[in-house]
Write an enzyme that holds these catalytic residues in place. Structure first.
Site, mmCIF file in Angstrom:
data_model
loop_
_atom_site.group_PDB
_atom_site.id
_atom_site.type_symbol
_atom_site.label_atom_id
_atom_site.label_comp_id
_atom_site.label_asym_id
_atom_site.label_seq_id
_atom_site.Cartn_x
_atom_site.Cartn_y
_atom_site.Cartn_z
ATOM 1 N N ASP A 205 21.779 37.571 -20.572
ATOM 2 C CA ASP A 205 22.010 36.572 -21.611
ATOM 3 C C ASP A 205 21.889 35.199 -20.975
ATOM 4 O O ASP A 205 21.532 35.092 -19.794
ATOM 5 C CB ASP A 205 23.372 36.763 -22.278
ATOM 6 C CG ASP A 205 23.335 36.399 -23.761
ATOM 7 O OD1 ASP A 205 23.089 35.219 -24.069
ATOM 8 O OD2 ASP A 205 23.531 37.298 -24.602
ATOM 9 N N HIS A 293 18.319 34.077 -26.115
ATOM 10 C CA HIS A 293 19.357 34.395 -25.125
ATOM 11 C C HIS A 293 18.772 34.621 -23.727
ATOM 12 O O HIS A 293 19.217 35.510 -22.998
ATOM 13 C CB HIS A 293 20.150 35.630 -25.564
ATOM 14 C CG HIS A 293 21.029 35.391 -26.756
ATOM 15 N ND1 HIS A 293 22.241 34.743 -26.681
ATOM 16 C CD2 HIS A 293 20.855 35.708 -28.069
ATOM 17 C CE1 HIS A 293 22.788 34.679 -27.890
ATOM 18 N NE2 HIS A 293 21.962 35.249 -28.753
ATOM 19 N N GLU A 353 19.533 35.803 -32.978
ATOM 20 C CA GLU A 353 19.915 34.397 -32.788
ATOM 21 C C GLU A 353 18.849 33.606 -32.018
ATOM 22 O O GLU A 353 19.097 33.065 -30.945
ATOM 23 C CB GLU A 353 21.263 34.324 -32.070
ATOM 24 C CG GLU A 353 22.395 34.947 -32.873
ATOM 25 C CD GLU A 353 23.741 34.866 -32.187
ATOM 26 O OE1 GLU A 353 24.771 34.892 -32.900
ATOM 27 O OE2 GLU A 353 23.769 34.797 -30.945
ATOM 28 N N ASP A 448 35.762 42.346 -29.408
ATOM 29 C CA ASP A 448 36.189 41.099 -28.785
ATOM 30 C C ASP A 448 37.031 40.275 -29.753
ATOM 31 O O ASP A 448 37.666 39.293 -29.337
ATOM 32 C CB ASP A 448 34.989 40.288 -28.311
ATOM 33 C CG ASP A 448 33.950 40.096 -29.407
ATOM 34 O OD1 ASP A 448 33.734 38.949 -29.820
ATOM 35 O OD2 ASP A 448 33.354 41.091 -29.842
#
Length: 768
Positions: A205, A293, A353, A448
C-alpha cells in the site's frame, strides 16, 4: 372435560419443551464447539484416551498430515505421541476414508466409549474433524511441555458436518503496520481452530511494500521503511493510556541518522508461511493493490506514474499509469514472482480508491483511449484490470478485485470482493452478471472498526446473501471474510483485541448458517481459556449495568456483574487508570455526588479489558418549555459538504431543509459526505431519568434541554454512545448534529426511561 384435557395437554407440551431446552443446554455445555456442527446428536458415556491408545491411519498416506496434527495434541498431553497403526485395533482412534461424503470439507465423527471413528473423503475434511476434536479436548492440550496427564476424556457423540460456504476468510493489512512471521503463524493457528480457510494478506500500500521482489529490490530496500507517519503518531499518543497502541519495537530501526518503521518478508520466509498454512488447509491469497495505493512502489520507481510525480490527490494517492507498456512490464514481472511464492489459484489485484485525475491529463492516455475506443476514465481502469486478468488466467490463476472494478465493466470470470456498504446494489449486480462474490461490507465485517457491545451480534446476525437475488443467483455468493485494516492497529496485541472474539461469530455464520445466538454465547465462554493458552490478547466481554454519562436527582447505584467467573472489577475515583490493586467493586456502590469513575475487568494475571469512563452528575429535572403551537416532526437542515466533526457544521443557510418524522439518514441522501442538523422539541410523556443511545457512522452529538447528553463525534465506524438526562413531562428543545464522511450512512437514536429496555423514539415525540 374439554378444559381438563386442554390443561393436561398444555402441561404435557410444556414439560416436553422444558425437557428439550434442558437437553439442548446440556449439549451446549458438553459440546462447546464453534462453529457448531451441521448435525450433532449427543450420546452417553465417554471415550478415554491413554498413552496406550493407538491412532489407526489408512496405509495410503492420505491423512498422514492430519494424523500428525491430531497426535500433536496428545503429545502435548502425555509427553509423547500415540503410536500409529495401519491395521484396526480395539479401543482406537480410526481415521477412515469415506467416498460417500460429498463436501470437500465434510466429515463424520463418531465417538463411543469403545471407539472413535473419523471419516472424510479429503484431507481437508479430515482436518476439520481434527479441529472439532481439538475443541472437545480440554484447553491445556494446546500447551507443549505441560505436566503429562494419565488420560483424556472425549464425550460420546455423533456428528455429521460440512460448511455452508466455501470462502471463510480473514484479511490482514500488513502494509500500514507490519506483523512478524511468528504472529502470522499464530493467526493461522487460531483461524484453523475455528475452521476458517482463506487468509487474504494485503501486502502493499502507500505506507509500505512488504514482500521481496527480486527484480525490483528497491521495493523493499526503500518501500518497506518509513519515518513515523500520522497514524504512527496518533497511536503513540494513545499508548500511555493503553500500551496496546505502542508500536512493536522489533519493527523500528535506526539508519543513516533516521528512526524508521517497517519490515518485509523475504520470499523464503513467505514460502515457509504458505507451507505452514497449507498444512492447516488455509489458502493464503496475496494482494498487490493496483493501480492505486502504490505510493511505496512509485517512490522507488517513479517511471510508474504518467508524469513521474508521486503525491496525494484530494482523497487518495496518485496511481500508476495504465497507458505505458513499462507499467504492464512492471506489473507482470511483480506478479510472476508473486505466483512463484503463492500457489493459491486466487490473486487479489485491489483496484479500489483510484484517483484518476492524472490520467485525464496524460497524452499517452488520450492516445490509448482513442486507439482502444475507451470512453471514460473508469473504463480506462477496467482496461488495466482486464488486461491483468488475462495475464493471471494465462498462468492458471483467478483474479479478485474490490467492487470498484465493476464501475468500468469487468469480465464474468473476475471475482468481486464487496466492501462498500453504501453501494448496496454492487453485490447484487455482480451476482446477476454471473460473477462470484465474496461479501466483506464495512459494517459489520471491517474488524478495524472499534468493537463495542453491538459488534458480535452484528456479525452473528449478518446475512451473507443480499436481498434481490434468486436462489440460483445467490449461489454466486461464495462466502465472506472480515478485514483488518491496520492504520490504527500498531501492535500484535491490538490486532488480537480487534479480531477476537468476533471472528468466532463469523466462523459460525459461514460454517453452520443456522444461527443460535444464545447457544453461541454459552459456547463462546468456554473458548476464553483456550485463547489464553494460545496467547491471544482477545477483547474481554462487555461490562454492563451503567452508561457512559449517568445522571441522578438524589442518588444512584453502580452495580456491575462479572461476565466471567474469574474476572474482578476494579475502579478509581481520582481520574487515574484502574490497575490490578485498585479498589475492588465487590458490592453495589452508592453514588450521592457528581464524580467520575473509571473501571475495568481484570484477569488473574493482572491484564485488563476496556477501561470504562463513567461520569455521574447530580441534576434537577429540566423544566419543560411553553410553546404556543407545535407541528409534527423535527426541522432538518442538510449541508452537502465534508466535515471532520459534527461540531463544525455551520449555522449558515443549508443546501436543503425538510421536516423529518424520524431520526435517521434520509433515503434521498446521495452526497458522499454531508452534515445534518435536527432541531425542534422532544415531547416526553412523564417525569424521569431518560437514557439516550446514539449510534453514528460517522459522528454525532445530542443535546436536550440545552444540556449535552451524548458526544459521539468524529469520523468513525458505527459506534453507539449513550448518556442520560433528568426531564420533566413536556416539551424540551433537542439539537442533534450528524456527519457522514462517506461510507457508513448510519444514524440511530433510541431511548429508555428509568432503566427500561432501549426502544426507538416514538414519532409523536418529535415536534417543531
Amino acid at each position: 372435560m374439554k378444559i381438563k384435557h386442554t390443561i393436561t395437554l398444555s402441561l404435557f407440551l410444556a414439560i416436553i419443551f422444558v425437557s428439550i431446552c434442558a437437553k439442548a443446554q446440556q449439549a451446549v455445555v458438553k459440546y462447546p464447539i464453534i462453529p457448531y456442527p451441521t448435525s450433532l446428536t449427543p450420546a452417553s458415556g465417554n471415550f478415554i484416551i491413554t498413552p496406550a491408545t493407538r491412532i489407526v491411519v489408512p496405509g495410503n498416506h492420505l491423512f498422514t498430515n492430519e494424523a500428525v496434527m491430531l497426535n500433536r495434541l496428545f503429545a502435548n498431553s502425555f509427553g509423547k505421541a500415540l503410536q500409529k497403526s495401519t491395521q484396526p485395533v480395539n479401543h482406537s482412534i480410526l481415521l477412515k476414508y469415506d467416498a460417500a461424503i460429498i463436501a470437500d470439507e465434510g466429515y463424520t465423527l463418531s465417538i463411543s466409549p469403545k471407539q472413535i471413528t473419523i471419516a472424510a473423503r479429503t484431507p481437508s475434511g479430515m482436518f476439520m474433524a481434527v479441529q472439532t476434536i481439538r475443541q472437545l479436548l480440554p484447553a491445556n492440550v494446546e500447551l507443549a511441555n505441560a505436566i503429562p496427564l494419565k488420560s483424556l476424556s472425549l464425550p460420546a457423540v455423533e456428528i455429521k458436518d460440512e460448511p455452508a460456504y466455501a470462502w471463510r476468510g480473514m484479511h490482514l493489512d500488513v502494509s500500514r503496520h507490519f506483523f512478524s512471521i511468528a504472529y502470522l503463524k499464530k493467526f493461522i493457528n487460531v483461524m484453523a481452530l475455528y475452521k476458517m480457510n482463506k487468509l487474504h494478506l494485503h501486502l502493499t500500500d502507500d505506507q509500505g511494500w512488504r514482500i521481496e521482489i527480486k527484480k525490483y529490490p528497491k521495493l523493499t530496500e526503500e518501500g518497506a521503511w518509513r519515518t513515523f507517519d500520522k497514524n504512527d503518531s496518533a497511536c503513540m499518543k494513545r499508548a500511555p493510556d493503553n500500551p496496546d497502541f505502542a508500536l512493536d519495537t522489533e519493527h523500528i530501526i535506526h539508519k543513516n541518522g533516521k528512526t524508521l518503521y517497517g519490515g518485509f518478508y523475504t520470499q523464503q520466509e513467505m514460502k515457509g508461511l504458505v507451507a505452514y498454512a497449507a498444512a492447516r488447509h488455509i489458502d493464503i491469497i496475496p494482494e498487490i493493490d493496483m493501480p492505486g495505493h502504490m505510493m511505496a512502489a512509485i517512490n522507488a520507481y517513479p517511471f510508474l506514474t504518467c508524469n513521474g510525480e508521486n503525491k496525494w490527490g484530494d482523497l487518495f494517492s496518485r496511481p500508476i499509469c495504465p497507458c505505458n507498456e513499462s507499467t504492464f512490464e512492471f506489473a507482470e514481472n511483480v506478479f510472476s514472482e508473486i505466483m512463484d511464492i503463492f500457489p493459491s489459484k486466487y490473486i487479489h489485484i485491489g483496484g479500489d480508491e483510484v484517483d484518476r485525475s492524472d490520467w485525464a491529463k496524460s497524452d499517452a492516455c488520450k492516445a490509448l483511449m482513442k486507439r482502444e475506443g475507451i470512453k471514460d476514465l473508469p473504463a480506462l481502469q477496467s482496461y488495466f484490470i482486464n488486461r491483468m486478468e488475462v495475464f493471471f488466467n494465462q498462468h492458471g490463476r483467478k483474479m479478485i478485485g474490490w467492487d470498484e472494478i465493476l464501475e468500468g465493466g469487468v469480465s464474468k470470470t473476475a471475482i468481486i470482493m464487496y466492501w462498500r456498504g453504501w453501494v448496496p446494489d454492487a453485490p447484487v449486480k455482480a451476482a446477476k452478471l454471473g460473477n462470484k462474490v465474496i461479501m466483506t461490507p464495512g459494517s459489520p465485517l471491517y474488524f478495524d472498526a472499534i468493537p463495542d457491545k453491538n459488534s458480535i451480534p452484528a456479525v452473528y446476525n449478518f446475512n451473507i446473501i443480499p436481498k434481490g437475488l434468486t436462489d440460483a443467483e445467490g449461489k454466486n455468493i461464495i462466502g465472506a471474510q472480515a478485514n483488518i485494516w491496520t492504520e490504527n492497529i500498531p501492535s500484535e496485541k491490538r490486532a488480537d483485541y480487534m479480531y477476537m472474539p468476533r471472528m468466532t461469530a463469523l466462523a459460525e455464520v459461514l460454517w453452520t448458517n443456522h444461527p443460535d445466538y444464545d447457544s453461541y454465547l454459552q459456547r463462546l465462554d468456554d473458548q476464553y481459556a483456550r485463547l489464553d493458552i494460545l496467547n491471544v490478547h482477545y477483547r474481554l466481554p462487555d461490562l454492563s449495568g451503567f452508561l457512559q454519562s449517568n445522571v441522578f436527582t438524589d442518588q444512584d447505584t453502580l452495580s456491575v456483574s462479572s461476565p466471567l467467573p474469574y474476572l474482578s472489577i476494579r475502579y478509581t475515583t481520582d481520574g487515574t487508570l484502574p490497575v490490578a490493586n485498585s479498589t475492588l467493586l465487590s458490592k453495589p456502590l452508592i453514588i450521592t455526588q457528581s464524580q467520575r469513575i473509571r473501571l475495568a475487568a481484570f484477569k488473574p494475571d493482572g491484564t485488563h479489558g476496556d477501561v470504562y469512563n463513567l461520569q455521574y452528575d447530580k441534576q434537577s429535572l429540566a423544566e419543560p418549555e411553553t410553546v404556543a403551537h407545535v407541528s409534527d416532526g423535527l426541522i432538518c437542515r442538510d449541508y452537502k459538504q465534508f466535515y471532520k466533526l459534527a461540531a463544525l457544521i455551520p449555522d449558515t443557510k443549508a443546501d436543503t431543509t425538510f421536516i423529518a418524522k424520524t431520526i435517521s439518514v434520509p433515503q434521498f441522501a446521495e452526497a458522499p459526505a454531508f452534515g445534518l442538523k435536527y432541531r425542534g422539541y422532544l415531547d416526553v410523556p412523564q417525569d424521569g431519568i431518560y437514557s439516550f443511545y446514539l449510534t453514528c457512522d460517522d459522528g454525532g452529538t445530542l443535546k436536550i434541554a440545552s444540556r449535552e447528553v451524548v458526544d459521539n463525534d468524529g469520523l468513525h465506524s458505527a459506534i453507539e454512545k449513550n448518556g442520560q438526562i433528568a426531564l420533566k413531562k413536556g416539551l424540551h428543545n433537542i439539537a442533534l448534529d450528524f456527519i457522514e464522511g462517506g461510507g457508513g450512512y448510519t444514524l440511530k437514536l433510541k431511548y429508555s426511561l428509568n432503566g427500561s429496555a432501549p426502544q426507538d423514539i416514538p414519532a409523536q415525540w418529535l415536534k417543531n
